[in-house]
Write an enzyme that holds these catalytic residues in place. Structure first.
Site, PDB file in Angstrom:
ATOM      1  N   ASP A   1     -12.661   1.364   0.583  1.00 20.19           N
ATOM      2  CA  ASP A   1     -13.063   2.557  -0.175  1.00 20.19           C
ATOM      3  C   ASP A   1     -13.733   2.123  -1.478  1.00 20.19           C
ATOM      4  O   ASP A   1     -14.749   2.686  -1.894  1.00 20.19           O
ATOM      5  CB  ASP A   1     -11.862   3.470  -0.480  1.00 20.19           C
ATOM      6  CG  ASP A   1     -11.700   4.585   0.561  1.00 20.19           C
ATOM      7  OD1 ASP A   1     -12.008   4.333   1.750  1.00 20.19           O
ATOM      8  OD2 ASP A   1     -11.270   5.698   0.185  1.00 20.19           O
TER       9      ASP A   1
ATOM     10  N   ASP B   1      -8.007  -1.447   4.206  1.00 19.23           N
ATOM     11  CA  ASP B   1      -8.261  -0.012   4.039  1.00 19.23           C
ATOM     12  C   ASP B   1      -8.621   0.289   2.588  1.00 19.23           C
ATOM     13  O   ASP B   1      -9.613   0.950   2.300  1.00 19.23           O
ATOM     14  CB  ASP B   1      -7.011   0.776   4.446  1.00 19.23           C
ATOM     15  CG  ASP B   1      -7.202   2.268   4.230  1.00 19.23           C
ATOM     16  OD1 ASP B   1      -8.265   2.784   4.615  1.00 19.23           O
ATOM     17  OD2 ASP B   1      -6.301   2.911   3.653  1.00 19.23           O
TER      18      ASP B   1
ATOM     19  N   TYR C   1       0.830  -0.440   9.163  1.00 19.75           N
ATOM     20  CA  TYR C   1       0.374   0.636  10.051  1.00 19.75           C
ATOM     21  C   TYR C   1       1.202   0.752  11.325  1.00 19.75           C
ATOM     22  O   TYR C   1       1.048   1.712  12.072  1.00 19.75           O
ATOM     23  CB  TYR C   1      -1.111   0.428  10.409  1.00 19.75           C
ATOM     24  CG  TYR C   1      -2.031   0.902   9.312  1.00 19.75           C
ATOM     25  CD1 TYR C   1      -2.173   0.169   8.137  1.00 19.75           C
ATOM     26  CD2 TYR C   1      -2.757   2.086   9.429  1.00 19.75           C
ATOM     27  CE1 TYR C   1      -3.009   0.604   7.123  1.00 19.75           C
ATOM     28  CE2 TYR C   1      -3.595   2.526   8.428  1.00 19.75           C
ATOM     29  CZ  TYR C   1      -3.711   1.781   7.271  1.00 19.75           C
ATOM     30  OH  TYR C   1      -4.536   2.224   6.265  1.00 19.75           O
TER      31      TYR C   1
ATOM     32  N   LYS D   1      -1.511 -11.085  -0.679  1.00 15.14           N
ATOM     33  CA  LYS D   1      -0.695 -10.961  -1.887  1.00 15.14           C
ATOM     34  C   LYS D   1       0.479 -11.917  -1.695  1.00 15.14           C
ATOM     35  O   LYS D   1       1.643 -11.529  -1.765  1.00 15.14           O
ATOM     36  CB  LYS D   1      -0.282  -9.485  -2.034  1.00 15.14           C
ATOM     37  CG  LYS D   1       0.363  -9.124  -3.332  1.00 15.14           C
ATOM     38  CD  LYS D   1      -0.552  -9.166  -4.548  1.00 15.14           C
ATOM     39  CE  LYS D   1       0.272  -8.926  -5.799  1.00 15.14           C
ATOM     40  NZ  LYS D   1      -0.428  -9.283  -7.042  1.00 15.14           N
TER      41      LYS D   1
ATOM     42  N   ASP E   1      -5.500  -8.185  -5.686  1.00 16.65           N
ATOM     43  CA  ASP E   1      -5.776  -7.517  -6.971  1.00 16.65           C
ATOM     44  C   ASP E   1      -6.960  -8.203  -7.671  1.00 16.65           C
ATOM     45  O   ASP E   1      -7.877  -7.534  -8.166  1.00 16.65           O
ATOM     46  CB  ASP E   1      -4.525  -7.474  -7.871  1.00 16.65           C
ATOM     47  CG  ASP E   1      -3.772  -8.794  -7.954  1.00 16.65           C
ATOM     48  OD1 ASP E   1      -4.112  -9.746  -7.221  1.00 16.65           O
ATOM     49  OD2 ASP E   1      -2.828  -8.885  -8.769  1.00 16.65           O
TER      50      ASP E   1
HETATM   51  C1  IPM Z   1      -9.673   4.599   7.468  1.00 11.59           C
HETATM   52  C2  IPM Z   1      -8.685   5.719   7.220  1.00 11.59           C
HETATM   53  C3  IPM Z   1      -7.483   5.603   8.151  1.00 11.59           C
HETATM   54  C4  IPM Z   1      -6.782   4.302   7.830  1.00 11.59           C
HETATM   55  C5  IPM Z   1      -6.489   6.763   8.089  1.00 11.59           C
HETATM   56  C6  IPM Z   1      -7.147   8.087   8.355  1.00 11.59           C
HETATM   57  C7  IPM Z   1      -5.344   6.579   9.046  1.00 11.59           C
HETATM   58  O1  IPM Z   1      -8.313   5.749   5.877  1.00 11.59           O
HETATM   59  O2  IPM Z   1     -10.129   4.462   8.616  1.00 11.59           O
HETATM   60  O3  IPM Z   1     -10.038   3.892   6.534  1.00 11.59           O
HETATM   61  O4  IPM Z   1      -5.920   4.248   6.933  1.00 11.59           O
HETATM   62  O5  IPM Z   1      -7.091   3.325   8.497  1.00 11.59           O
HETATM   63 MN    MN Z   2      -9.482   4.420   4.616  1.00 11.32          MN
END
Ligand code: IPM
Ligand code: MN
Ligand code: NAD
Length: 356
Positions: free
Chosen positions: A253, A249, A141, A192, A225
Protein backbone atom coordinates in the site's frame (compact mmCIF):
# COMPACT_ATOMS: atom_id res chain seq x y z
CA UNK A 1 6.06 -33.45 -45.93
CA UNK A 2 3.35 -32.75 -43.42
CA UNK A 3 1.88 -29.32 -43.88
CA UNK A 4 1.42 -28.39 -40.24
CA UNK A 5 -1.08 -25.73 -39.26
CA UNK A 6 -0.76 -24.26 -35.81
CA UNK A 7 -4.16 -23.53 -34.33
CA UNK A 8 -3.93 -21.02 -31.52
CA UNK A 9 -6.58 -21.63 -28.92
CA UNK A 10 -7.88 -18.48 -27.21
CA UNK A 11 -6.75 -18.16 -23.60
CA UNK A 12 -9.64 -18.91 -21.24
CA UNK A 13 -9.99 -16.34 -18.50
CA UNK A 14 -12.33 -16.60 -15.52
CA UNK A 15 -13.50 -13.17 -14.38
CA UNK A 16 -14.70 -12.37 -10.86
CA UNK A 17 -15.48 -8.62 -10.66
CA UNK A 18 -16.53 -9.05 -6.99
CA UNK A 19 -17.74 -6.05 -5.00
CA UNK A 20 -17.79 -2.26 -5.02
CA UNK A 21 -15.49 -0.64 -7.56
CA UNK A 22 -14.40 -4.11 -8.72
CA UNK A 23 -17.72 -4.25 -10.60
CA UNK A 24 -16.87 -0.96 -12.34
CA UNK A 25 -13.19 -1.28 -13.16
CA UNK A 26 -13.11 -4.92 -14.27
CA UNK A 27 -15.55 -4.61 -17.21
CA UNK A 28 -13.59 -1.59 -18.47
CA UNK A 29 -10.36 -3.58 -18.29
CA UNK A 30 -11.99 -6.38 -20.32
CA UNK A 31 -12.85 -3.84 -23.02
CA UNK A 32 -9.23 -2.71 -23.11
CA UNK A 33 -8.05 -6.32 -23.45
CA UNK A 34 -10.50 -6.88 -26.33
CA UNK A 35 -9.24 -3.75 -28.03
CA UNK A 36 -5.66 -5.06 -27.83
CA UNK A 37 -6.65 -7.90 -30.18
CA UNK A 38 -5.62 -10.55 -27.63
CA UNK A 39 -7.05 -14.00 -28.36
CA UNK A 40 -8.95 -14.48 -25.11
CA UNK A 41 -12.30 -15.77 -23.99
CA UNK A 42 -13.86 -14.39 -20.81
CA UNK A 43 -16.29 -16.23 -18.53
CA UNK A 44 -17.74 -14.15 -15.69
CA UNK A 45 -18.67 -15.43 -12.25
CA UNK A 46 -20.96 -13.56 -9.85
CA UNK A 47 -19.04 -14.51 -6.69
CA UNK A 48 -19.17 -11.66 -4.21
CA UNK A 49 -21.32 -9.98 -1.59
CA UNK A 50 -24.53 -9.72 -3.71
CA UNK A 51 -24.60 -13.45 -4.39
CA UNK A 52 -23.64 -14.27 -0.80
CA UNK A 53 -26.49 -12.13 0.54
CA UNK A 54 -28.98 -13.82 -1.83
CA UNK A 55 -28.18 -17.50 -1.29
CA UNK A 56 -25.23 -17.76 1.10
CA UNK A 57 -22.86 -18.96 -1.64
CA UNK A 58 -19.27 -17.75 -1.50
CA UNK A 59 -17.55 -20.27 -3.77
CA UNK A 60 -19.73 -23.04 -5.26
CA UNK A 61 -18.74 -26.66 -4.55
CA UNK A 62 -15.68 -27.61 -6.60
CA UNK A 63 -15.25 -23.95 -7.63
CA UNK A 64 -11.48 -23.92 -7.22
CA UNK A 65 -11.05 -27.26 -9.04
CA UNK A 66 -13.17 -25.87 -11.87
CA UNK A 67 -10.99 -22.75 -12.11
CA UNK A 68 -7.80 -24.80 -12.19
CA UNK A 69 -9.21 -27.27 -14.73
CA UNK A 70 -11.08 -25.02 -17.14
CA UNK A 71 -9.14 -21.73 -17.17
CA UNK A 72 -5.70 -20.39 -18.05
CA UNK A 73 -5.96 -17.43 -15.65
CA UNK A 74 -8.35 -15.73 -13.25
CA UNK A 75 -9.02 -11.99 -13.22
CA UNK A 76 -10.46 -10.63 -9.97
CA UNK A 77 -11.70 -7.14 -9.04
CA UNK A 78 -12.01 -6.71 -5.29
CA UNK A 79 -13.93 -8.28 -2.43
CA UNK A 80 -15.28 -6.56 0.65
CA UNK A 81 -18.70 -5.10 1.39
CA UNK A 82 -20.02 -3.29 4.47
CA UNK A 83 -23.17 -5.45 4.32
CA UNK A 84 -21.00 -8.47 5.18
CA UNK A 85 -19.14 -7.27 8.29
CA UNK A 86 -17.57 -10.68 8.92
CA UNK A 87 -15.87 -10.43 5.51
CA UNK A 88 -16.45 -14.17 5.23
CA UNK A 89 -17.11 -14.08 1.49
CA UNK A 90 -13.86 -12.19 0.81
CA UNK A 91 -11.98 -14.66 2.94
CA UNK A 92 -13.46 -17.65 1.15
CA UNK A 93 -13.21 -16.25 -2.38
CA UNK A 94 -9.99 -14.20 -2.42
CA UNK A 95 -7.94 -15.91 0.27
CA UNK A 96 -9.56 -19.19 -0.87
CA UNK A 97 -8.02 -18.78 -4.32
CA UNK A 98 -4.64 -17.83 -2.91
CA UNK A 99 -4.54 -20.68 -0.38
CA UNK A 100 -6.48 -23.51 -1.99
CA UNK A 101 -4.97 -22.98 -5.43
CA UNK A 102 -1.59 -22.56 -3.68
CA UNK A 103 -0.76 -19.28 -5.47
CA UNK A 104 2.26 -18.78 -3.30
CA UNK A 105 3.95 -15.73 -4.85
CA UNK A 106 2.11 -12.42 -4.89
CA UNK A 107 3.99 -10.32 -7.43
CA UNK A 108 3.42 -6.58 -7.03
CA UNK A 109 5.40 -4.42 -9.47
CA UNK A 110 6.00 -0.84 -8.36
CA UNK A 111 6.54 1.52 -11.28
CA UNK A 112 6.11 5.24 -11.41
CA UNK A 113 4.72 6.08 -14.87
CA UNK A 114 5.15 9.83 -14.63
CA UNK A 115 6.81 12.19 -12.14
CA UNK A 116 3.54 14.11 -11.69
CA UNK A 117 1.94 11.09 -9.97
CA UNK A 118 4.48 10.73 -7.17
CA UNK A 119 4.03 12.40 -3.78
CA UNK A 120 7.81 12.44 -3.28
CA UNK A 121 9.65 15.64 -4.16
CA UNK A 122 11.60 15.44 -7.45
CA UNK A 123 11.06 11.68 -7.92
CA UNK A 124 11.30 10.46 -11.51
CA UNK A 125 10.19 7.17 -13.13
CA UNK A 126 13.85 6.05 -12.93
CA UNK A 127 13.72 6.38 -9.16
CA UNK A 128 10.70 4.15 -8.62
CA UNK A 129 10.96 0.82 -10.38
CA UNK A 130 11.01 -2.24 -8.14
CA UNK A 131 8.95 -5.37 -7.45
CA UNK A 132 7.63 -6.78 -4.21
CA UNK A 133 7.30 -10.57 -4.03
CA UNK A 134 4.97 -11.27 -1.14
CA UNK A 135 4.59 -14.74 0.39
CA UNK A 136 0.92 -15.49 -0.21
CA UNK A 137 -0.13 -18.68 1.57
CA UNK A 138 1.20 -18.53 5.14
CA UNK A 139 2.07 -16.15 7.97
CA UNK A 140 -0.64 -14.62 10.11
CA UNK A 141 -3.07 -15.07 7.22
CA UNK A 142 -3.48 -18.75 8.13
CA UNK A 143 -5.99 -17.62 10.74
CA UNK A 144 -4.65 -19.78 13.53
CA UNK A 145 -5.11 -18.61 17.07
CA UNK A 146 -7.83 -18.28 19.61
CA UNK A 147 -9.56 -16.39 22.34
CA UNK A 148 -9.77 -17.18 26.03
CA UNK A 149 -12.10 -15.59 28.59
CA UNK A 150 -13.60 -13.47 25.83
CA UNK A 151 -15.50 -10.44 27.05
CA UNK A 152 -13.93 -10.49 30.51
CA UNK A 153 -11.16 -8.25 31.86
CA UNK A 154 -8.84 -11.29 31.67
CA UNK A 155 -9.47 -11.78 27.95
CA UNK A 156 -6.64 -13.17 25.87
CA UNK A 157 -6.20 -13.43 22.10
CA UNK A 158 -3.49 -15.16 20.11
CA UNK A 159 -2.70 -14.98 16.38
CA UNK A 160 -0.14 -17.41 15.13
CA UNK A 161 2.47 -16.59 12.49
CA UNK A 162 3.05 -19.76 10.48
CA UNK A 163 6.27 -20.06 8.47
CA UNK A 164 7.13 -23.40 6.90
CA UNK A 165 10.52 -24.29 5.50
CA UNK A 166 8.85 -25.22 2.20
CA UNK A 167 6.81 -22.02 2.03
CA UNK A 168 9.70 -19.72 2.85
CA UNK A 169 12.10 -21.49 0.53
CA UNK A 170 9.84 -21.53 -2.51
CA UNK A 171 8.96 -17.84 -2.33
CA UNK A 172 12.59 -16.82 -1.82
CA UNK A 173 13.60 -18.99 -4.77
CA UNK A 174 10.77 -17.43 -6.80
CA UNK A 175 12.20 -13.96 -6.02
CA UNK A 176 15.65 -14.97 -7.27
CA UNK A 177 14.19 -16.60 -10.39
CA UNK A 178 12.11 -13.46 -10.99
CA UNK A 179 15.24 -11.31 -10.65
CA UNK A 180 17.13 -13.53 -13.08
CA UNK A 181 14.32 -13.64 -15.65
CA UNK A 182 13.75 -9.88 -15.52
CA UNK A 183 17.34 -8.65 -15.59
CA UNK A 184 17.16 -7.47 -11.98
CA UNK A 185 20.37 -7.23 -10.01
CA UNK A 186 19.45 -7.46 -6.35
CA UNK A 187 17.07 -9.32 -4.04
CA UNK A 188 16.36 -7.75 -0.66
CA UNK A 189 14.75 -9.91 2.03
CA UNK A 190 12.80 -8.00 4.64
CA UNK A 191 11.64 -9.31 8.01
CA UNK A 192 11.53 -8.34 11.66
CA UNK A 193 14.02 -10.94 12.86
CA UNK A 194 15.25 -8.65 15.63
CA UNK A 195 11.92 -9.27 17.39
CA UNK A 196 10.26 -12.23 15.67
CA UNK A 197 13.31 -14.38 16.19
CA UNK A 198 11.95 -17.84 15.34
CA UNK A 199 10.25 -16.97 12.08
CA UNK A 200 12.91 -14.40 11.20
CA UNK A 201 15.65 -16.94 11.91
CA UNK A 202 14.12 -19.34 9.40
CA UNK A 203 13.82 -16.61 6.75
CA UNK A 204 17.43 -15.54 7.38
CA UNK A 205 18.85 -19.05 7.08
CA UNK A 206 16.87 -19.95 3.99
CA UNK A 207 17.65 -16.64 2.28
CA UNK A 208 21.41 -17.14 2.74
CA UNK A 209 21.18 -20.73 1.55
CA UNK A 210 19.11 -20.06 -1.59
CA UNK A 211 21.19 -16.98 -2.47
CA UNK A 212 24.22 -19.25 -2.99
CA UNK A 213 22.50 -20.70 -6.08
CA UNK A 214 22.26 -17.22 -7.65
CA UNK A 215 25.78 -15.85 -7.38
CA UNK A 216 25.18 -13.18 -10.05
CA UNK A 217 22.39 -11.57 -7.97
CA UNK A 218 23.32 -9.29 -5.08
CA UNK A 219 21.56 -9.76 -1.76
CA UNK A 220 20.54 -7.42 1.00
CA UNK A 221 18.55 -7.60 4.22
CA UNK A 222 16.50 -4.90 5.90
CA UNK A 223 14.15 -4.88 8.85
CA UNK A 224 10.71 -4.00 7.56
CA UNK A 225 10.47 -0.74 9.51
CA UNK A 226 13.78 0.44 8.01
CA UNK A 227 12.55 -0.68 4.59
CA UNK A 228 9.52 1.63 4.90
CA UNK A 229 11.91 4.51 5.52
CA UNK A 230 14.03 3.48 2.54
CA UNK A 231 10.99 3.22 0.26
CA UNK A 232 10.32 6.89 0.86
CA UNK A 233 13.87 8.22 1.24
CA UNK A 234 15.74 6.29 -1.43
CA UNK A 235 13.39 4.12 -3.51
CA UNK A 236 15.95 4.05 -6.31
CA UNK A 237 18.06 1.62 -4.28
CA UNK A 238 15.30 -1.03 -4.40
CA UNK A 239 15.07 -3.80 -6.98
CA UNK A 240 13.33 -7.06 -5.96
CA UNK A 241 11.99 -7.33 -2.41
CA UNK A 242 10.85 -10.62 -0.88
CA UNK A 243 8.94 -10.67 2.39
CA UNK A 244 6.21 -12.43 4.34
CA UNK A 245 2.47 -12.18 3.77
CA UNK A 246 1.61 -9.42 6.25
CA UNK A 247 4.67 -7.23 5.68
CA UNK A 248 4.12 -7.61 1.94
CA UNK A 249 0.52 -6.47 2.31
CA UNK A 250 1.50 -3.37 4.27
CA UNK A 251 4.48 -2.25 2.22
CA UNK A 252 2.56 -2.60 -1.06
CA UNK A 253 0.00 0.00 0.00
CA UNK A 254 2.93 2.32 0.74
CA UNK A 255 4.43 1.32 -2.60
CA UNK A 256 1.09 2.06 -4.30
CA UNK A 257 1.28 5.60 -2.92
CA UNK A 258 4.68 6.03 -4.60
CA UNK A 259 3.03 5.20 -7.94
CA UNK A 260 0.18 7.67 -7.53
CA UNK A 261 -2.15 5.75 -5.23
CA UNK A 262 -4.02 2.47 -4.95
CA UNK A 263 -5.76 3.16 -8.24
CA UNK A 264 -2.47 2.60 -10.10
CA UNK A 265 -1.15 -0.64 -8.59
CA UNK A 266 -1.25 -4.09 -10.23
CA UNK A 267 -0.61 -7.60 -8.94
CA UNK A 268 -0.47 -11.27 -9.83
CA UNK A 269 -0.90 -14.26 -7.54
CA UNK A 270 1.32 -16.88 -9.09
CA UNK A 271 2.13 -20.57 -8.85
CA UNK A 272 4.40 -21.26 -11.83
CA UNK A 273 2.78 -23.74 -14.17
CA UNK A 274 -0.66 -23.50 -12.61
CA UNK A 275 -3.74 -21.35 -13.25
CA UNK A 276 -2.79 -18.07 -11.58
CA UNK A 277 -4.91 -15.12 -10.43
CA UNK A 278 -4.51 -11.42 -11.22
CA UNK A 279 -6.08 -8.55 -9.27
CA UNK A 280 -5.46 -4.86 -8.76
CA UNK A 281 -3.92 -4.12 -5.34
CA UNK A 282 -6.82 -1.90 -4.31
CA UNK A 283 -9.95 -3.01 -2.49
CA UNK A 284 -13.65 -2.48 -3.18
CA UNK A 285 -13.54 1.16 -1.95
CA UNK A 286 -17.20 1.25 -0.81
CA UNK A 287 -17.40 5.05 -0.35
CA UNK A 288 -16.61 5.72 -4.01
CA UNK A 289 -18.36 2.67 -5.52
CA UNK A 290 -21.06 3.22 -8.16
CA UNK A 291 -20.05 6.82 -8.83
CA UNK A 292 -17.95 6.37 -11.96
CA UNK A 293 -14.93 7.92 -10.22
CA UNK A 294 -12.73 4.90 -9.47
CA UNK A 295 -9.40 4.80 -11.28
CA UNK A 296 -9.45 1.89 -13.78
CA UNK A 297 -5.68 1.99 -14.47
CA UNK A 298 -4.69 -0.49 -11.72
CA UNK A 299 -7.15 -3.03 -13.14
CA UNK A 300 -6.05 -2.32 -16.71
CA UNK A 301 -2.36 -2.69 -15.85
CA UNK A 302 -3.24 -5.91 -14.01
CA UNK A 303 -4.92 -7.20 -17.16
CA UNK A 304 -1.73 -6.41 -19.09
CA UNK A 305 0.29 -8.30 -16.49
CA UNK A 306 -2.03 -11.28 -16.94
CA UNK A 307 -1.65 -11.21 -20.74
CA UNK A 308 2.14 -11.09 -20.43
CA UNK A 309 1.98 -14.09 -18.08
CA UNK A 310 -0.12 -15.95 -20.66
CA UNK A 311 2.47 -15.32 -23.37
CA UNK A 312 0.57 -12.45 -25.00
CA UNK A 313 3.44 -10.02 -24.54
CA UNK A 314 2.75 -7.86 -27.61
CA UNK A 315 -0.84 -7.17 -26.52
CA UNK A 316 0.32 -6.49 -22.96
CA UNK A 317 2.87 -3.95 -24.17
CA UNK A 318 0.23 -2.15 -26.26
CA UNK A 319 -1.99 -1.77 -23.21
CA UNK A 320 0.90 -0.54 -21.04
CA UNK A 321 1.87 2.05 -23.66
CA UNK A 322 -1.73 3.23 -23.92
CA UNK A 323 -1.90 3.70 -20.13
CA UNK A 324 1.39 5.59 -20.23
CA UNK A 325 0.02 7.84 -22.99
CA UNK A 326 -3.13 8.44 -20.96
CA UNK A 327 -1.04 9.49 -17.96
CA UNK A 328 1.18 11.78 -20.04
CA UNK A 329 -1.86 13.38 -21.67
CA UNK A 330 -3.65 13.55 -18.31
CA UNK A 331 -6.56 11.41 -19.47
CA UNK A 332 -7.02 10.32 -15.88
CA UNK A 333 -9.47 10.09 -13.00
CA UNK A 334 -9.60 12.59 -10.12
CA UNK A 335 -7.60 10.53 -7.60
CA UNK A 336 -4.50 11.08 -9.74
CA UNK A 337 -5.24 14.67 -10.65
CA UNK A 338 -7.32 14.17 -13.81
CA UNK A 339 -10.94 15.05 -14.44
CA UNK A 340 -12.30 12.01 -16.29
CA UNK A 341 -14.76 9.42 -15.03
CA UNK A 342 -13.92 5.71 -14.85
CA UNK A 343 -15.67 4.95 -18.14
CA UNK A 344 -14.21 7.89 -20.06
CA UNK A 345 -10.68 7.18 -18.90
CA UNK A 346 -10.93 3.47 -19.75
CA UNK A 347 -12.55 4.16 -23.15
CA UNK A 348 -9.71 6.54 -24.01
CA UNK A 349 -7.20 3.81 -23.12
CA UNK A 350 -9.17 1.20 -25.11
CA UNK A 351 -9.22 3.42 -28.20
CA UNK A 352 -5.54 4.21 -27.84
CA UNK A 353 -4.75 0.49 -27.42
CA UNK A 354 -6.69 -0.35 -30.57
CA UNK A 355 -4.73 2.30 -32.48
CA UNK A 356 -1.30 0.99 -31.44
C1 IPM B 1 -4.64 -7.23 -0.48
C2 IPM B 1 -5.77 -7.09 0.52
C3 IPM B 1 -6.10 -8.44 1.16
C4 IPM B 1 -4.87 -8.90 1.92
C5 IPM B 1 -7.32 -8.44 2.08
C6 IPM B 1 -8.55 -7.95 1.38
C7 IPM B 1 -7.58 -9.81 2.65
O1 IPM B 1 -5.46 -6.12 1.47
O2 IPM B 1 -4.78 -8.04 -1.42
O3 IPM B 1 -3.65 -6.52 -0.38
O4 IPM B 1 -4.68 -8.54 3.09
O5 IPM B 1 -4.10 -9.64 1.33
MN1 MN C 1 -3.66 -4.98 1.00
P1 NAD D 1 -9.43 0.26 -0.57
O1 NAD D 1 -8.29 -0.10 -1.43
O2 NAD D 1 -10.76 -0.20 -1.01
O3 NAD D 1 -9.47 1.86 -0.41
C1 NAD D 1 -8.41 2.58 0.21
C2 NAD D 1 -8.43 4.04 -0.30
O4 NAD D 1 -7.99 4.08 -1.65
C3 NAD D 1 -9.82 4.67 -0.29
O5 NAD D 1 -9.64 6.04 -0.04
C4 NAD D 1 -10.30 4.47 -1.72
O6 NAD D 1 -11.24 5.41 -2.13
C5 NAD D 1 -8.99 4.61 -2.50
N1 NAD D 1 -9.00 3.80 -3.73
C6 NAD D 1 -8.83 2.45 -3.81
N2 NAD D 1 -8.91 2.06 -5.08
C7 NAD D 1 -9.13 3.16 -5.82
C8 NAD D 1 -9.30 3.39 -7.20
N3 NAD D 1 -9.26 2.38 -8.09
N4 NAD D 1 -9.53 4.65 -7.62
C9 NAD D 1 -9.56 5.66 -6.75
N5 NAD D 1 -9.39 5.51 -5.42
C10 NAD D 1 -9.18 4.26 -4.97
O7 NAD D 1 -9.11 -0.29 0.89
P2 NAD D 1 -10.01 -0.29 2.23
O8 NAD D 1 -10.84 0.95 2.29
O9 NAD D 1 -9.07 -0.58 3.32
O10 NAD D 1 -10.96 -1.54 2.06
C11 NAD D 1 -12.29 -1.53 1.53
C12 NAD D 1 -12.78 -2.96 1.38
O11 NAD D 1 -12.00 -3.63 0.38
C13 NAD D 1 -12.61 -3.80 2.66
O12 NAD D 1 -13.70 -4.68 2.72
C14 NAD D 1 -11.32 -4.56 2.44
O13 NAD D 1 -11.25 -5.75 3.16
C15 NAD D 1 -11.42 -4.82 0.94
N6 NAD D 1 -10.12 -5.04 0.26
C16 NAD D 1 -10.12 -5.98 -0.72
C17 NAD D 1 -8.98 -6.19 -1.46
C18 NAD D 1 -9.01 -7.21 -2.53
O14 NAD D 1 -10.05 -7.76 -2.84
N7 NAD D 1 -7.90 -7.52 -3.16
C19 NAD D 1 -7.85 -5.40 -1.23
C20 NAD D 1 -7.89 -4.43 -0.23
C21 NAD D 1 -9.05 -4.24 0.51
Amino acid sequence: MLNATIILMPKRIAVVPGDGIGKEVIPTALDVVRSSGAEVEFTSFDWGADRYLIDGTTVPADGFQMLARDFDAIFVGALGDPRVPSNIHAKEILLGMRFKMDLYANVRPVRLLDASLCPLKNATPQDIDFTVIRENTEGVYMDMGGNFKMGTPDELATQEDINTRKGVERVIRFAFEYARANGRKKVLMSDKSNVMTYAGGLWQRVFKEVAKEYSEIQTQHMFVDALCLQMVREPRSLDVIVTNNMFGDIITDLAAALQGGLGMAASGNIHPGRTSMFEPVHGSAPPIAGKNIANPMGAILTAAMMLAHLGLGAEARKIESAVLDAVRQRKMTVDVGGSMGTQECASWIAERTAAL
